[in-house]
Design an enzyme around this catalytic site. Structure first.
Site, short mmCIF file in Angstrom:
data_model
loop_
_atom_site.label_atom_id
_atom_site.label_comp_id
_atom_site.label_asym_id
_atom_site.label_seq_id
_atom_site.Cartn_x
_atom_site.Cartn_y
_atom_site.Cartn_z
N HIS A 124 0.88 -1.18 0.00
CA HIS A 124 0.00 0.00 0.00
C HIS A 124 0.92 1.23 0.00
CE1 HIS A 124 -2.79 2.95 1.79
NE2 HIS A 124 -3.78 2.13 1.49
N ASP A 201 3.21 -4.84 8.05
CA ASP A 201 1.99 -4.05 7.91
C ASP A 201 0.82 -5.01 8.08
OD1 ASP A 201 -0.22 -2.68 7.11
OD2 ASP A 201 0.67 -1.82 5.30
N GLN A 204 -4.26 -5.44 6.84
CA GLN A 204 -5.23 -6.38 6.24
C GLN A 204 -5.14 -7.78 6.84
OE1 GLN A 204 -7.60 -5.42 4.29
NE2 GLN A 204 -6.87 -3.38 3.68
N LYS A 227 -10.24 -0.86 10.32
CA LYS A 227 -10.31 -2.05 9.46
C LYS A 227 -10.59 -3.31 10.29
CE LYS A 227 -7.15 -0.15 6.06
NZ LYS A 227 -7.90 0.14 4.83
N CYS A 365 -4.68 2.23 -3.80
CA CYS A 365 -3.47 2.77 -3.16
C CYS A 365 -2.29 1.80 -3.36
CB CYS A 365 -3.68 3.03 -1.67
SG CYS A 365 -4.93 4.25 -1.34
N1 PLP Z 1 -1.56 -0.82 4.71
C1 PLP Z 1 -2.49 -1.55 4.09
C2 PLP Z 1 -2.15 -2.93 3.61
C3 PLP Z 1 -3.77 -1.03 3.88
O1 PLP Z 1 -4.71 -1.75 3.26
C4 PLP Z 1 -4.05 0.28 4.33
C5 PLP Z 1 -5.37 0.89 4.08
O2 PLP Z 1 -6.05 0.55 3.13
C6 PLP Z 1 -3.05 0.98 5.00
C7 PLP Z 1 -1.82 0.41 5.17
C8 PLP Z 1 -3.30 2.35 5.55
O3 PLP Z 1 -4.28 2.33 6.51
P1 PLP Z 1 -4.87 3.69 7.12
O4 PLP Z 1 -5.30 4.51 5.94
O5 PLP Z 1 -6.00 3.25 7.96
O6 PLP Z 1 -3.77 4.34 7.89
#
Ligand code: PLP
Length: 407
Positions: A124, A201, A204, A227, A365
């Site tokens: 992401h 990370d 997900q 999430k 993203c």
């Molecule tokens: N990392 C992953 C794999 C994500 O799917 C997302 C959000 O879609 C993020 C990071 C960023 O999350 P946030 O926008 O809640 O900080």
């Protein structure tokens, strides 16, 4: 799948009863954000109605209650991710904020000119751009672990990419764009053989099954509350104490200090050193309520139900003529990214929306991943434990309608 109390669970989520375009909503955009159970909504309502007061600072009764609940939520997070102690749990604004904290603070202390940071091609943007900014600042190099044709990491490249200058690996446990589950244990094992720390990370992965940061042995693990059925604006950074102790403060302000003087300032102990200012204490407590709700259903039950849903939806989608699925790996969660022959994702998204089906279209993203596949974006349907086979059937019917209209 049959003994999972799906009807009771769906009752807990008021928004799943919503009507969109005069039909019952099918919510398949859970990778973007999840809906909230009444247990979370009521927690927020109750806190603002009956208990609101700033934490840590005041001697008053409400502040004491709020502080107790906030630190209780930290303990819930610790238990949920199986961290060794609650000093290793930092509340942040979300996964993005947690990664920026590490990139800035760890980067300040441990990255020098010529050093290398490794990310994967399926990250992401939140797990790319903070490292790019750091590498620009420090004249370091950002390297990329590539993915193969079905969207899995090319693990044979990992030993080649790790060098004596690699200072950190930052990789997602589950791809938000495709649902592919990465072999993070193996990445961590290889990295640690070379004394390289690893940030996972978990944005997900936290919502789909048991997370044990000690067994995984990751150095950092990040996720967002929204999430995992909690509120927006709250997230978590887990970090091994040895790293958090060695890292300088990220933001300055109230609560993160021990003593402030114009002749010099000393800092608070962990975890407060990284929690400057009035934190989102209501969000943190509501996140605790969300995690307790999931614990109550049982992560193993959730996992088993989602595996069955993933198989059902995968089989149904694969049988659609003219569909191209990205990340059709055996190791995945129920997130499906695909294209329909000769149909723009946006057109498909508009028609599905008219049918009451919420999905996402675009690059998710993850522009570098789209670049890898040579496409501008996909249609993404992301499911979780409150979704059903019947909703998958409605989705497939919806795709048939899209194909009849544009195909
Ligand atoms: N990392 C992953 C794999 C994500 O799917 C997302 C959000 O879609 C993020 C990071 C960023 O999350 P946030 O926008 O809640 O900080």
């Amino acid at each position: 799948m049959n003994d999972f109390p799906i009807d009771t669970i769906r009752e807990d989520f008021p928004l799943l009863k919503a009507q969109v375009n005069k039909t019952r909503l099918v919510y398949f955009d859970n990778a973007a954000t999840t809906q909230k159970p009444v247990q979370v909504i009521d927690t927020i309502d109750n806190l603002y109605r009956n208990q609101n007061s700033s934490i840590h600072r005041s001697v008053n009764y409400l502040s004491g209650k709020m502080t107790e609940a906030y630190e209780g939520a930290r303990e819930t997070v610790r238990r949920f991710v199986h961290a060794n102690n609650s000093r290793e749990i930092i509340f942040t604004a979300g996964a993005t904020a947690s990664i920026n904290l590490v990139a800035t603070s760890f980067g300040e202390a441990f990255i020098e000119e010529g050093d290398e940071v490794l990310v994967s091609a399926m990250e992401h943007h939140s797990n790319i751009v903070p490292w790019q900014l750091l590498c620009d600042r420090k004249k370091a190099r950002l390297k990329v672990l590539p993915v193969n044709d079905i969207g899995e990491l090319q693990m044979d490249q990992l030993p080649i990419l790790l060098t004596e200058r690699t200072r950190l690996i930052a990789v997602t446990q589950v791809s938000n764009a495709m649902g592919v589950i990465n072999p993070v244990n193996e990445i961590i094992r290889q990295a640690h053989e070379k004394n390289i720390p690893v940030l996972i990370d978990g944005a997900q992965s936290i919502q789909h099954g048991q997370i044990n940061v000690q067994e995984m042995d990751c150095d950092f693990y990040v996720f967002s509350g929204h999430k995992v059925y909690g509120p927006t604006g709250i997230g978590v950074l887990y970090g091994k104490e040895k790293w958090l102790e060695a890292m300088p403060p990220y933001q300055g302000g109230g609560d993160m200090i021990d003593r402030v003087s114009f002749s010099g300032t000393s800092f608070n102990v962990l975890p407060f050193k990284f929690e400057a200012g009035t934190t989102n204490y209501v969000g943190a407590i509501a996140l605790g309520a969300a995690l307790e709700y999931i614990e109550h259903i049982g992560l193993d039950h959730i996992d088993a139900y989602e595996i069955a849903l993933n198989d059902y939806a995968g089989n149904a989608l694969r049988s659609i003529p003219g569909i191209r699925i990205f990340g059709d790996s055996k190791m995945k969660h129920p997130i499906f990214s695909f294209l329909l022959e000769n149909i723009h994702p946006y057109d498909a998204g508009m028609v599905l929306d008219k049918l009451g089906i919420a999905i996402r279209t675009g690059t998710h993203c993850a522009m570098p991943l789209m670049e890898h596949f040579g496409i501008d974006g996909t249609i993404r349907a992301s499911m979780c434990f409150y979704n059903t086979k019947e909703e998958v059937d409605r989705f497939v019917e919806g795709i048939n309608t899209v194909q009849e209209m544009f195909g």
